[in-house]
Write a protein that holds these residues in place. Sequence first.
Motif, short mmCIF file in Angstrom:
data_model
loop_
_atom_site.label_atom_id
_atom_site.label_comp_id
_atom_site.label_asym_id
_atom_site.label_seq_id
_atom_site.Cartn_x
_atom_site.Cartn_y
_atom_site.Cartn_z
N ARG A 1 0.58 -2.48 -7.46
CA ARG A 1 1.85 -2.43 -6.70
C ARG A 1 2.32 -3.83 -6.31
O ARG A 1 3.53 -4.09 -6.31
N LEU A 2 1.39 -4.73 -6.00
CA LEU A 2 1.78 -6.11 -5.68
C LEU A 2 2.45 -6.76 -6.88
O LEU A 2 3.46 -7.46 -6.73
N PHE B 1 0.83 -1.21 0.00
CA PHE B 1 0.00 0.00 0.00
C PHE B 1 0.87 1.26 0.00
O PHE B 1 0.58 2.23 -0.71
N ALA B 2 1.94 1.25 0.79
CA ALA B 2 2.82 2.42 0.89
C ALA B 2 3.45 2.76 -0.45
O ALA B 2 3.69 3.94 -0.75
N ALA B 3 3.71 1.75 -1.27
CA ALA B 3 4.30 1.98 -2.59
C ALA B 3 3.38 2.81 -3.47
O ALA B 3 3.83 3.44 -4.43
N SER C 1 -13.84 0.41 -2.91
CA SER C 1 -13.03 -0.80 -2.91
C SER C 1 -12.49 -1.15 -4.29
O SER C 1 -11.39 -1.68 -4.41
N GLU C 2 -13.25 -0.88 -5.33
CA GLU C 2 -12.78 -1.23 -6.68
C GLU C 2 -11.53 -0.44 -7.05
O GLU C 2 -10.60 -0.98 -7.67
N VAL C 3 -11.50 0.83 -6.67
CA VAL C 3 -10.32 1.65 -6.94
C VAL C 3 -9.16 1.19 -6.07
O VAL C 3 -8.02 1.06 -6.54
N LEU C 4 -9.44 0.92 -4.80
CA LEU C 4 -8.39 0.55 -3.85
C LEU C 4 -7.74 -0.78 -4.22
O LEU C 4 -6.52 -0.93 -4.17
#
Length: 286
Positions: free
Chosen positions: A263-264, A87-89, A253-256
């Motif tokens: 990033r993963l 998430f931080a990335a 949630s879809e955006v998140l």
Amino acid sequence: MDKREIRVGEIDMMWRLLVLLRGLFFSLALSLALSLGLLLSPISIFSHSSAQAADDKITVTVGEWPPFLSQQLEDGGVIAQLIRDVFAADGIEAKLEFLPWGRGYHETAGGNYNAMGVWMHKEEREADFLFSDPILTERFVFFYRKDRPFDWKSLEDLNGYRMGGGIKYSYGPEFDAALAAGKFSMDREANDRTNFEKLLAGRVELYPQEISVGYFAIRENFTPEQRAKITHHPKAILNNQSFVLFPKKLPGSEVLIARFNKRLAEFKDSGKYQLYIDRLTAKEAS
């Protein structure tokens, strides 16, 4: 009339006009964006959950599952740190909150948290959650005593063995069917420590468990001399993938989840992801 009252009245009229114009602007902008297909949902602009994501601060609930996740471990465990770092990335500060698994599931499904980690996929969970790309592959293996050599290639090779096991654990449909058919026996216990104690005592011959979870239990509960007596078979009984879940009840949630998955994937492509997994396997070897 006092000039101050006149000024206040002028400001009030100007403010009302500004609010009206702003409302008209957003309505026009929203209509244009929708017509061009630029928005996933009109609700996502205004929802509280989207505001949280836009503010780059979210809360993720997790449960105790050492060595992957635990309040007792540095950084909350390897997978806890991985979730935060992914998430931080993308510029998102993720706060992890440890809850009992059942409570975390229901509260996240209800929209009280932005995400939940980590869970296996089950079809019934799709009613409440979106599933991220896999964040972890769990590998279940047989643990056994080194002085009692063991090898297997198929379930038929397990006939007659006495095994330990976890209460209500499933080791995959084929394994469960063979167990139900009496091909081998399983004496289930509530925790890893008791299962490994029985393995060391010779009361069971095999103990199936996720490899990192098993070695963590061995390190935490037994002496170096006892640990040296136990090993595992390299063939996996079962490989399970686990995911970060995002509640469908929150429109953002879809955006998140899209940001998280992006990033993963970068972590995996760059080799950075493997560094986290190596922290687990290095401890298994110790």
